[in-house]
Enzyme design. Structure first.
Site, PDB file in Angstrom:
ATOM      1  N   LYS A  53      56.375  70.142 129.388  1.00 31.58           N
ATOM      2  CA  LYS A  53      57.099  70.944 129.895  1.00 31.58           C
ATOM      3  C   LYS A  53      56.483  72.181 129.872  1.00 31.58           C
ATOM      4  O   LYS A  53      56.634  73.197 130.734  1.00 31.58           O
ATOM      5  CB  LYS A  53      58.493  71.014 129.161  1.00 31.58           C
ATOM      6  N   GLN A  97      65.340  70.243 123.067  1.00 32.57           N
ATOM      7  CA  GLN A  97      64.920  68.906 123.067  1.00 32.57           C
ATOM      8  C   GLN A  97      65.711  67.672 122.308  1.00 32.57           C
ATOM      9  O   GLN A  97      65.911  67.895 121.205  1.00 32.57           O
ATOM     10  CB  GLN A  97      63.471  68.980 122.636  1.00 32.57           C
ATOM     11  N   ASP A 120      68.880  71.758 131.734  1.00 35.58           N
ATOM     12  CA  ASP A 120      68.973  70.367 131.862  1.00 35.58           C
ATOM     13  C   ASP A 120      70.256  69.594 132.419  1.00 35.58           C
ATOM     14  O   ASP A 120      70.081  68.542 132.834  1.00 35.58           O
ATOM     15  CB  ASP A 120      69.159  69.774 130.071  1.00 35.58           C
TER      16      ASP A 120
END
Ligand code: NAP
Length: 291
Positions: A53, A97, A120
């Site tokens: 990422k 995460q 997200d």
């Protein structure tokens, strides 16, 4: 017959290249898009995902900051980190995460993230908007990436039968909603571990999405000739022929490519699209500051 490969790696790079212009515009307006990634613990796979990422951020000209926390971080400490990032005007996107360490509550952490920074797309506000048919906000990255692959290939799903195998909050459920939305118009069956006759449901489907996390479970002879197969699964399996002793494989038997019309590879299909959608959401979050 051999399926057309839906190449997520190359589409992901095209998506990122298009973001470049928007990033330049933002920077001209004095806004440097900025993603903060919170990584708690030492899960090796999570470290690889976060590194990928951050590399994508570099490609897109997005600033990234990583907040590393120990495996024994408390729920309260994690929440405080998220609250600090919520309050930091220089941060546009926040990602914690998954999985967070044992003993922490991922759902509560997700709900703490400011919905406008929830790149997200897992905050109840953003998932709720999706349920209400608003698809221009922060969509969950993997489902959004699947939709881009389908759109880019020009696959028409109007009135077609789709089966999504897996009903998770992050993949199966939101993707089912996206496929059923007005304008896409698929007729969607959601299958899961308690579903009877999955093979028969698949055989009738024009689109099969596998998101279960069980290596090569969806068999080639379940696939209708010419159907589109999207393999979301990422599974590491033993392989003595490799130096590493293992390889990555999807949820679908590779032989399915001989029957499908279109199929995503693993790796190189849905995975890279997930990352490019994260980049897209981060740019979108930064653009909110223009208004
Ligand atoms: P998850 O939360 O574990 O959900 C798995 C779903 O699959 C559940 O709904 C489960 O049913 C269902 N299931 C499990 N075994 C099944 C079976 N034999 N037949 C039918 N349904 C079955 O997993 P997830 O987070 O959605 O992830 C799924 C896979 O996608 C994993 O391999 C993950 O690594 C991968 N993934 C990839 C990306 C990417 O970027 N490519 C992103 C996210 C996830 P129940 O609800 O009944 O338990």
């Amino acid at each position: 017959m051999s399926a057309v490969i839906l190449d997520g790696k190359s589409l992901g790079l095209r998506v990122e290249a298009k973001l470049g212009d928007r990033v330049s515009q933002l920077k001209k307006s004095g806004i440097e898009p900025h993603l903060a990634v919170v990584l708690a613990g030492d899960d090796p796979a999570s470290h690889v995902y976060v590194r990928n990422k951050q590399r994508a951020c570099e490609r897109c000209g997005i600033k990234s900051t990583r907040v590393d926390l120990p495996n024994n971080v408390s729920q309260q400490e994690l929440i405080q980190v998220v609250e600090r990032l919520n309050a930091d005007d220089s941060v546009h996107g926040i990602l914690v995460q998954s999985p967070t360490p044992d003993g922490t509550d991922e759902l509560e952490i997700t709900e703490t993230i400011d919905p406008s920074k929830d790149v997200d797309g897992f905050h109840p506000t953003n998932l709720g908007r999706l349920v209400m048919g608003q698809v221009d906000g922060m969509l969950p990255c993997t489902p959004a990436g699947v939709m881009e692959l389908i759109k880019d290939a020009g696959i028409d799903l109007i009135g077609k039968k789709a089966v999504v195998i897996g009903r998770s909050r992050i993949v199966g459920m939101p993707l089912s909603l996206l496929l059923a939305q007005k304008g896409i118009d698929a007729t969607v069956t959601i299958a899961h571990s308690r579903t009877h006759d999955i093979a028969e449901i698949c055989r009738a489907a024009d689109l099969v999405v596998a998101a279960i996390g069980r290596a090569e479970t969806i068999q080639a002879d379940w696939i209708k000739p010419g159907a589109t197969v999207i393999d979301v699964g990422i599974n590491r399996v033993a392989d003595d022929s490799r130096e590493s002793g293992s390889r990555l494989t999807g949820d679908v038997e590779p032989e399915a490519a001989k029957k499908a019309g279109y199929i995503t590879p693993v790796p190189g299909g849905v995975g890279p699209m997930t990352i490019s959608m994260l980049m897209s959401n981060t740019v979108k979050a930064a653009e909110l500051r223009l208004n």
